[in-house]
Design an enzyme around this catalytic site. Structure first.
Site, PDB file in Angstrom:
ATOM      1  N   ARG A 258       0.826  -1.196   0.000  1.00 17.43           N
ATOM      2  CA  ARG A 258       0.000   0.000   0.000  1.00 17.43           C
ATOM      3  C   ARG A 258       0.863   1.249   0.000  1.00 17.43           C
ATOM      4  NH1 ARG A 258      -5.030  -1.814   3.988  1.00 17.43           N
ATOM      5  NH2 ARG A 258      -5.454  -3.730   2.802  1.00 17.43           N
ATOM      6  N   ARG A 273       1.480   0.980  10.344  1.00 16.35           N
ATOM      7  CA  ARG A 273       1.090   1.334   8.976  1.00 16.35           C
ATOM      8  C   ARG A 273       2.325   1.317   8.100  1.00 16.35           C
ATOM      9  NH1 ARG A 273      -3.545   4.100   7.372  1.00 16.35           N
ATOM     10  NH2 ARG A 273      -3.997   4.694   9.509  1.00 16.35           N
ATOM     11  N   GLU A 345      -7.928  -0.591  14.402  1.00 10.94           N
ATOM     12  CA  GLU A 345      -8.475  -1.603  13.500  1.00 10.94           C
ATOM     13  C   GLU A 345      -7.474  -2.736  13.264  1.00 10.94           C
ATOM     14  OE1 GLU A 345      -9.784  -0.139   9.658  1.00 10.94           O
ATOM     15  OE2 GLU A 345      -9.208  -2.040   8.735  1.00 10.94           O
ATOM     16  N   SER A 348     -11.210  -6.288   9.223  1.00 11.38           N
ATOM     17  CA  SER A 348     -12.294  -5.611   8.540  1.00 11.38           C
ATOM     18  C   SER A 348     -13.007  -6.698   7.758  1.00 11.38           C
ATOM     19  CB  SER A 348     -11.658  -4.585   7.619  1.00 11.38           C
ATOM     20  OG  SER A 348     -12.631  -4.013   6.799  1.00 11.38           O
ATOM     21  N   ARG A 385      -0.194  -6.299  11.497  1.00 14.89           N
ATOM     22  CA  ARG A 385      -0.497  -5.294  12.505  1.00 14.89           C
ATOM     23  C   ARG A 385      -0.898  -5.912  13.857  1.00 14.89           C
ATOM     24  NH1 ARG A 385      -4.855  -0.468  11.595  1.00 14.89           N
ATOM     25  NH2 ARG A 385      -3.324   0.389  10.138  1.00 14.89           N
TER      26      ARG A 385
END
Length: 421
Positions: A258, A273, A345, A348, A385
């Site tokens: 990403r 991140r 988070e 998801s 994460r």
RNA sequence: GGAGACGUCGCAUAGUCCGGUCGAGUGCACCACCCUGCUAAGGUGGAGAACCCGUUCAGGGUUCCGUGGGUUCAAAUCCCACCGUCUCCGCCA
């Protein structure tokens, strides 16, 4: 892509969905208009083409003497056909472009509004309490010789890391735990390509609002995927599936890339991140009637992982405005991160109803043998994460970290991670 | 990277040289019915996808022979580009 039929029959439903998302309502009318124009152009072309085809049959059986006269007659018709065909191609492309621009219809009871308008469905587990000053995941990671950001930056730049020693083992153990559970639940494991073609990337909806988060390999005209969802959705593109024996369920294991272009300055410390991480992703193709039940099933699997890893978490029902363009509803499971004093988070799960499937032409046999788009759903079962929450939650005063019991078999029986010096 | 062969309706194939009666034949698999005490075999018929018009459960039409262009009144068939598969050669952390 939404059902064009819905645009004609019940535009107010589409408008309501756009409103809930805070998206452009006027797009609905423009798309409907383009759709009407498209149908008119197609009818026009098809009438002319039918005429030409009929004429062609006459030419075929005509005698040598008759042919020249017939050919002279049909010249104008051929020109008209060509013109009508070109017009219908242009109009059709425009109609499709507008239709594709409309994001999925959100489910009726999804909270309206933006990022902060989520609804907390439940909070589970006890937040850890420390009688010492807890260290954050990076400090722990460095003590344990598990995370090396400096060398990540040296070799690849900001937001890249090395996982080493117990860090690397933790990552692999986590993936293995998730994979084991996926297998128990009947999912078929898939190691997926991480470079995909533009049409697959577009089909899954990631070239819309997420376009700026995507790495593109220009020399090959391919995209690096930010989740194996992309390759998992593309797996059955252009196919008619047999769902008679129930849903088709997969567990995709891949590295994810990403760009994080929109998150400059956010979460710059540690591995919260990064540009590259690993993820085990669940993906299901189901009869649309079963989509909500499947969604609940995925969420339950995610919650079981949280509980068994000893993490305190909450489940939120994401507001409409914070949904990706393909999702009709999304639940996030967020784990408590002690040093941040808030939930972050970790997973998801999205119900994309028939939106992705329609874009990617994935159908099944519905009643009466008709083909109909399937519903697709996806959900995280483990990702890098998680190490953040695991390290911080299970840390001890001396900097060691207790390994959650379910992970031990996947770490060769290791029960405590010890500082290296 | 170089050379060659190939890509047709679920699978296997015919058709491509010599463009029209080919949206496309055959075999297998599939569905319905018939026949046979059952099974096997046999017979008859049906059956692809997307879209448009119409109907509300009748139909009619258009497009689809790897993909995209081109030639032509007309393309599975001729021309060009691309993609993919296979074989051989070369290269390879």
């Amino acid at each position: 892509m939404i059902d064009a039929q819905l645009l004609r029959a019940a535009p107010e439903v589409v408008e309501a969905s756009q409103r809930a998302r805070g998206a452009d309502e006027g797009l609905v009318a423009r798309a409907a208009e383009a759709d009407a124009e498209r149908r008119e152009a197609i009818a026009d072309f098809e009438r002319l083409r039918a005429e030409q085809n009929a004429f062609g049959k006459r030419v075929a059986v005509a005698s040598k003497e008759e042919k020249p006269a017939l050919l002279a007659q049909v010249k104008q018709l051929a020109a008209d056909v060509r013109q009508a065909s070109e017009r219908s191609a242009v109009v059709e492309a425009r109609a499709e472009e507008l239709l594709r621009a409309i994001p999925n219809i959100v489910l009726a009871d999804v909270p309206a509004g933006g990022e902060d308008d989520y609804v907390v469905l439940r909070e589970v587990g006890e937040r850890p309490a420390f009688d010492f000053e807890p260290r954050d995941h990076l400090e722990l990671g460095e003590l344990l010789g598990a995370i090396d950001m400096a060398r990540g930056a040296k070799v690849s730049g900001a937001r890249f890391s090395y996982l080493r020693g117990v860090g690397a083992r933790l990552e692999i153990g986590l993936m293995q735990l998730a994979l084991t559970r996926a297998l128990d639940a009947g999912l078929v494991p898939l190691i997926t390509p991480t470079l995909v073609k533009p049409e697959i990337m577009a089909g899954t909806g990631f070239l819309g609002e997420h376009a700026d988060a995507v790495y593109r390999v220009e020399s090959e005209d391919l995209y690096l995927t930010g989740t194996s969802e992309v390759a998992l959705a593309g797996y059955h593109a252009d196919e008619i599936l047999d769902l008679a024996d129930g849903p088709l369920r997969y567990a995709g294991w891949s590295t994810c890339y990403r760009l994080e272009a929109g998150s400059a300055g956010k979460d710059t410390r540690g591995i919260i991140r990064t540009h590259q991480f690993d993820k085990l992703e669940m993906f299901s193709y189901v009869d649309p009637a079963q989509a909500e039940a499947e969604h609940a099933r995925m969420l339950a699997m995610q919650e079981a992982m949280m509980t068994d890893l000893g993490l305190a978490y909450r489940v939120i029902d994401t507001a409409a405005g914070d949904l990706g363009s393909s999702a009709a509803r999304k639940y996030d499971v967020e784990a408590w991160v002690p040093t941040q004093g808030r939930y972050r988070e970790l997973t998801s799960t999205s119900n994309c109803t028939t939106y992705q499937a329609r874009r990617l032409a994935i159908r099944h046999r519905a009643e009466g043998g008709r083909t109909a788009p399937v519903a697709t759903l996806n959900g995280t079962l483990a990702t890098t994460r998680w190490i953040v929450a695991i390290l911080e939650t299970h840390q001890q005063e001396d900097g060691s970290v207790v390994v959650p019991e379910v992970l031990r078999p996947h770490l060769g029986g290791l029960d405590v991670l010890e500082p290296i010096r």
